[in-house]
Design a protein around this motif. Structure first.
Motif, PDB file in Angstrom:
ATOM      1  N   ILE A  45       0.812  -1.215   0.000  1.00 64.66           N
ATOM      2  CA  ILE A  45       0.000   0.000   0.000  1.00 64.66           C
ATOM      3  C   ILE A  45       0.849   1.270   0.000  1.00 64.66           C
ATOM      4  CG2 ILE A  45      -1.879  -1.194   1.184  1.00 64.66           C
ATOM      5  CD1 ILE A  45      -1.166   0.358   3.704  1.00 64.66           C
ATOM      6  N   TYR A  78      -0.277  -6.808  -3.771  1.00 67.20           N
ATOM      7  CA  TYR A  78      -0.384  -5.546  -4.512  1.00 67.20           C
ATOM      8  C   TYR A  78      -1.569  -5.577  -5.463  1.00 67.20           C
ATOM      9  CZ  TYR A  78       0.836  -1.391  -7.118  1.00 67.20           C
ATOM     10  OH  TYR A  78       0.791  -0.153  -7.706  1.00 67.20           O
ATOM     11  N   THR A  81      -4.741  -4.184  -4.194  1.00 64.48           N
ATOM     12  CA  THR A  81      -4.877  -2.738  -4.012  1.00 64.48           C
ATOM     13  C   THR A  81      -5.522  -2.084  -5.233  1.00 64.48           C
ATOM     14  OG1 THR A  81      -2.727  -2.118  -4.987  1.00 64.48           O
ATOM     15  CG2 THR A  81      -2.751  -2.757  -2.646  1.00 64.48           C
TER      16      THR A  81
END
Length: 233
Positions: A45, A78, A81
């Motif tokens: 993040i 990832y 996200t």
């Protein structure tokens, strides 16, 4: 300031001609060396863009190269996200694996400069600027297109050259980022592979010089178009 994390596996396979474009956009760059990195020390993040570069190993070589287990877990985190992710060669193959697709050896190597066919059925295909542009191919594995992904390009030797996933993920089998003026590093670094595959080094040098300016312009335009669409600037 926005931050980009670049996972590199081989020193000379960096972000090449595209790195200066991120610098111009005042995006903070951070390289990490995949084989030497403890990925548990990084939080997905914290980054606005993740770039996963190539390597002469396979996407399913976990047992031979255990670092891939951590790297895959980081990329998977990832992905959740839904921020921009670019995978090139091995990076694209790792993304394909995480999305449930097969990655497997081809019956031949695809090494050298040649054009790709852009999928015209995809509206606003981010690779449109590469139509009729000889790009650098350097791989012996290929991926299937994962479910929920759009195929973007193909070549005569490899039907699946690129795909996008939910717009924010771009996976490229070919090396749009490679700096043609530094081709000699690739020739030395991959000398055993080139000799075994009986690749003409002289022709690679000629093509690198011949297409350098054209490929650099088209590669940068393609990368910036993709980032602009995602509003990463």
């Amino acid at each position: 300031m926005k931050k980009a994390l670049i996972i590199r596996h081989v020193p000379f396979e960096d972000f090449g001609i595209l790195e200066p474009e991120l610098v111009k956009m005042e995006i903070q760059l951070q390289y990490i060396e995949g084989p030497l990195t403890d990925f548990t020390q990084f939080n997905p993040i914290d980054y606005d863009l993740l770039i996963v570069l190539g390597a002469p190993i396979g996407a399913f070589d976990d047992q031979l190269y255990p670092f891939l287990t951590q790297e895959l877990a980081f990329i998977q985190s990832y992905l959740k996200t839904e921020k921009p992710l670019l995978g090139i060669c091995l990076g694209a193959q790792l993304i394909a694996r995480l999305l449930g697709a097969k990655v497997y050896p081809m019956q031949h190597k695809e090494i050298g400069f040649s054009t790709i066919s852009i999928n015209q059925e995809i509206p606003y295909n981010p690779l449109a600027s590469l139509e009729n542009i000889p790009v650098l191919h350097w791989h012996g594995d290929q991926f299937d297109i994962p479910n929920e992904c759009q195929p973007l390009a193909s070549s005569q030797l490899c039907p699946n050259q690129a795909f996008t996933y939910k717009n924010h993920v771009l996976a490229l089998q070919f090396h749009m980022e490679a700096n043609p003026s530094r081709i000699e590093q690739w020739l030395v670094g991959h000398s055993n592979e080139l000799m075994n595959a009986k690749i003409d080094l002289h022709q690679l040098r000629i093509d690198a010089q011949k297409y350098s300016q054209l490929l650099t312009q088209a590669g940068k335009a393609t990368f910036l178009k993709w980032l602009t669409q995602l509003q990463v600037k």
